[in-house]
Motif scaffolding. Structure first.
Motif, PDB file in Angstrom:
ATOM      1  N   LEU A 157       0.821  -1.209   0.000  1.00 21.92           N
ATOM      2  CA  LEU A 157       0.000   0.000   0.000  1.00 21.92           C
ATOM      3  C   LEU A 157       0.859   1.264   0.000  1.00 21.92           C
ATOM      4  O   LEU A 157       0.480   2.274  -0.602  1.00 21.92           O
ATOM      5  N   LEU A 158       2.017   1.220   0.643  1.00 22.46           N
ATOM      6  CA  LEU A 158       2.933   2.352   0.588  1.00 22.46           C
ATOM      7  C   LEU A 158       3.318   2.638  -0.862  1.00 22.46           C
ATOM      8  O   LEU A 158       3.320   3.797  -1.299  1.00 22.46           O
ATOM      9  N   ARG A 159       3.604   1.598  -1.626  1.00 20.95           N
ATOM     10  CA  ARG A 159       3.940   1.789  -3.047  1.00 20.95           C
ATOM     11  C   ARG A 159       2.761   2.398  -3.808  1.00 20.95           C
ATOM     12  O   ARG A 159       2.942   3.272  -4.655  1.00 20.95           O
ATOM     13  N   GLU A 160       1.543   1.976  -3.491  1.00 21.84           N
ATOM     14  CA  GLU A 160       0.358   2.572  -4.119  1.00 21.84           C
ATOM     15  C   GLU A 160       0.253   4.061  -3.797  1.00 21.84           C
ATOM     16  O   GLU A 160      -0.013   4.884  -4.670  1.00 21.84           O
ATOM     17  N   VAL A 161       0.462   4.383  -2.529  1.00 21.58           N
ATOM     18  CA  VAL A 161       0.375   5.771  -2.085  1.00 21.58           C
ATOM     19  C   VAL A 161       1.457   6.608  -2.762  1.00 21.58           C
ATOM     20  O   VAL A 161       1.192   7.716  -3.235  1.00 21.58           O
ATOM     21  N   GLU A 162       2.657   6.068  -2.824  1.00 19.20           N
ATOM     22  CA  GLU A 162       3.745   6.792  -3.491  1.00 19.20           C
ATOM     23  C   GLU A 162       3.417   7.048  -4.959  1.00 19.20           C
ATOM     24  O   GLU A 162       3.684   8.128  -5.480  1.00 19.20           O
ATOM     25  N   ALA A 163       2.814   6.082  -5.612  1.00 15.02           N
ATOM     26  CA  ALA A 163       2.452   6.237  -7.027  1.00 15.02           C
ATOM     27  C   ALA A 163       1.388   7.312  -7.209  1.00 15.02           C
ATOM     28  O   ALA A 163       1.363   7.998  -8.236  1.00 15.02           O
ATOM     29  N   SER A 164       0.519   7.479  -6.228  1.00 12.22           N
ATOM     30  CA  SER A 164      -0.544   8.472  -6.339  1.00 12.22           C
ATOM     31  C   SER A 164      -0.108   9.836  -5.812  1.00 12.22           C
ATOM     32  O   SER A 164      -0.832  10.813  -5.965  1.00 12.22           O
ATOM     33  N   ARG A 165       1.050   9.896  -5.204  1.00 13.53           N
ATOM     34  CA  ARG A 165       1.495  11.120  -4.523  1.00 13.53           C
ATOM     35  C   ARG A 165       1.483  12.342  -5.441  1.00 13.53           C
ATOM     36  O   ARG A 165       1.094  13.424  -5.037  1.00 13.53           O
ATOM     37  N   ALA A 166       1.913  12.185  -6.684  1.00  9.52           N
ATOM     38  CA  ALA A 166       1.971  13.336  -7.584  1.00  9.52           C
ATOM     39  C   ALA A 166       0.596  13.969  -7.762  1.00  9.52           C
ATOM     40  O   ALA A 166       0.483  15.167  -7.939  1.00  9.52           O
ATOM     41  N   ARG A 167      -0.443  13.165  -7.671  1.00  9.86           N
ATOM     42  CA  ARG A 167      -1.801  13.674  -7.856  1.00  9.86           C
ATOM     43  C   ARG A 167      -2.414  14.189  -6.562  1.00  9.86           C
ATOM     44  O   ARG A 167      -3.125  15.169  -6.577  1.00  9.86           O
ATOM     45  N   SER A 168      -2.174  13.501  -5.456  1.00 12.35           N
ATOM     46  CA  SER A 168      -2.982  13.840  -4.290  1.00 12.35           C
ATOM     47  C   SER A 168      -2.320  13.630  -2.939  1.00 12.35           C
ATOM     48  O   SER A 168      -2.995  13.764  -1.931  1.00 12.35           O
ATOM     49  N   PHE A 169      -1.045  13.315  -2.888  1.00 14.42           N
ATOM     50  CA  PHE A 169      -0.489  12.980  -1.593  1.00 14.42           C
ATOM     51  C   PHE A 169       0.572  13.899  -1.086  1.00 14.42           C
ATOM     52  O   PHE A 169       1.222  14.602  -1.827  1.00 14.42           O
ATOM     53  N   ARG A 170       0.723  13.864   0.212  1.00 17.23           N
ATOM     54  CA  ARG A 170       1.646  14.740   0.919  1.00 17.23           C
ATOM     55  C   ARG A 170       2.782  13.934   1.542  1.00 17.23           C
ATOM     56  O   ARG A 170       2.620  12.770   1.876  1.00 17.23           O
ATOM     57  N   HIS A 171       3.879  14.627   1.756  1.00 15.47           N
ATOM     58  CA  HIS A 171       5.023  13.991   2.422  1.00 15.47           C
ATOM     59  C   HIS A 171       4.680  13.599   3.861  1.00 15.47           C
ATOM     60  O   HIS A 171       5.159  12.585   4.358  1.00 15.47           O
ATOM     61  N   SER A 172       3.841  14.385   4.522  1.00 13.54           N
ATOM     62  CA  SER A 172       3.495  14.072   5.906  1.00 13.54           C
ATOM     63  C   SER A 172       2.740  12.746   6.007  1.00 13.54           C
ATOM     64  O   SER A 172       2.897  12.008   6.984  1.00 13.54           O
ATOM     65  N   THR A 173       1.951  12.425   4.999  1.00 11.27           N
ATOM     66  CA  THR A 173       1.252  11.141   4.998  1.00 11.27           C
ATOM     67  C   THR A 173       2.253  10.003   4.837  1.00 11.27           C
ATOM     68  O   THR A 173       2.160   8.980   5.525  1.00 11.27           O
ATOM     69  N   LEU A 174       3.205  10.181   3.939  1.00  7.72           N
ATOM     70  CA  LEU A 174       4.238   9.152   3.773  1.00  7.72           C
ATOM     71  C   LEU A 174       5.037   8.994   5.061  1.00  7.72           C
ATOM     72  O   LEU A 174       5.445   7.884   5.405  1.00  7.72           O
ATOM     73  N   GLY A 190       8.402   1.462  10.942  1.00  5.35           N
ATOM     74  CA  GLY A 190       9.647   1.458  11.699  1.00  5.35           C
ATOM     75  C   GLY A 190      10.818   2.109  10.979  1.00  5.35           C
ATOM     76  O   GLY A 190      11.948   2.014  11.434  1.00  5.35           O
ATOM     77  N   ASP A 191      10.568   2.791   9.868  1.00 10.13           N
ATOM     78  CA  ASP A 191      11.637   3.435   9.098  1.00 10.13           C
ATOM     79  C   ASP A 191      11.731   4.904   9.524  1.00 10.13           C
ATOM     80  O   ASP A 191      11.262   5.813   8.843  1.00 10.13           O
ATOM     81  N   THR A 192      12.362   5.119  10.668  1.00  8.91           N
ATOM     82  CA  THR A 192      12.449   6.450  11.259  1.00  8.91           C
ATOM     83  C   THR A 192      13.182   7.430  10.353  1.00  8.91           C
ATOM     84  O   THR A 192      12.752   8.579  10.197  1.00  8.91           O
ATOM     85  N   ALA A 193      14.285   6.995   9.750  1.00  9.37           N
ATOM     86  CA  ALA A 193      15.065   7.891   8.893  1.00  9.37           C
ATOM     87  C   ALA A 193      14.218   8.391   7.723  1.00  9.37           C
ATOM     88  O   ALA A 193      14.200   9.589   7.416  1.00  9.37           O
ATOM     89  N   ARG A 194      13.501   7.489   7.072  1.00 11.40           N
ATOM     90  CA  ARG A 194      12.657   7.907   5.942  1.00 11.40           C
ATOM     91  C   ARG A 194      11.531   8.821   6.429  1.00 11.40           C
ATOM     92  O   ARG A 194      11.199   9.805   5.773  1.00 11.40           O
ATOM     93  N   ALA A 195      10.943   8.487   7.568  1.00 14.61           N
ATOM     94  CA  ALA A 195       9.867   9.326   8.104  1.00 14.61           C
ATOM     95  C   ALA A 195      10.367  10.744   8.361  1.00 14.61           C
ATOM     96  O   ALA A 195       9.693  11.723   8.019  1.00 14.61           O
ATOM     97  N   LEU A 196      11.559  10.873   8.941  1.00 16.02           N
ATOM     98  CA  LEU A 196      12.110  12.199   9.196  1.00 16.02           C
ATOM     99  C   LEU A 196      12.409  12.945   7.894  1.00 16.02           C
ATOM    100  O   LEU A 196      12.173  14.153   7.794  1.00 16.02           O
ATOM    101  N   ASP A 197      12.898  12.222   6.890  1.00 15.17           N
ATOM    102  CA  ASP A 197      13.124  12.834   5.573  1.00 15.17           C
ATOM    103  C   ASP A 197      11.813  13.365   4.994  1.00 15.17           C
ATOM    104  O   ASP A 197      11.760  14.472   4.450  1.00 15.17           O
ATOM    105  N   GLU A 198      10.758  12.560   5.088  1.00 16.55           N
ATOM    106  CA  GLU A 198       9.461  12.991   4.567  1.00 16.55           C
ATOM    107  C   GLU A 198       8.928  14.193   5.340  1.00 16.55           C
ATOM    108  O   GLU A 198       8.347  15.105   4.757  1.00 16.55           O
TER     109      GLU A 198
END
Length: 127
Positions: free
Chosen positions: A78-95, A103-111
């Motif tokens: 589902l993360l991959r689905e969300v990433e694919a839709s991000r250009a249309r409707s998603f935010r970094h805060s959601t990711l 459990g991916d703290t580093a990626r969460a902080l980057d987002e």
């Protein structure tokens, strides 16, 4: 407090009744999954999360839910689905919400950094 004590059986029954009335209501599905998991019914939580409609915000909520019940493969799908839709409707805060649940703290902080740079409104996920 043991996980099953977080919600009463009466609260669980209310969720069940709400699902009988509207089995495709995204908030009821999401919170029903939370209650089911807390009461030790992961199989029910998993079945409820599988009902998440193909609307990006609810796919994100389901990804967080799957991560919470330990179904990493479904959460990543589902993360991959969300990433694919991000250009249309998603935010970094959601990711960030999804990746921290995985459990991916580093990626969460980057987002979150990207969210701040973009001056995103917070929060952008239904949790």
């Amino acid at each position: 407090m043991p996980p099953g004590d977080a919600f009463s059986s009466a609260q669980e029954a209310e969720i069940d009744r709400a699902l009988e009335i509207d089995s495709m209501n995204p908030p009821i599905i999401f919170f029903g999954a939370i209650v089911s998991d807390a009461r030790g019914r992961r199989d029910v939580a998993r079945r409820l999360l599988a009902r998440a409609p193909p609307i990006p915000v609810w796919r994100a909520a389901a990804a967080i839910g799957y991560a919470g019940i330990g179904d990493r493969d479904s959460a990543l799908r589902l993360l991959r689905e969300v990433e694919a839709s991000r250009a249309r409707s998603f935010r970094h805060s959601t990711l960030a919400c999804i990746t921290i649940a995985l459990g991916d703290t580093a990626r969460a902080l980057d987002e979150l950094e990207r969210a701040m740079e973009a001056r995103e409104f917070w929060p952008s996920a239904p949790i």
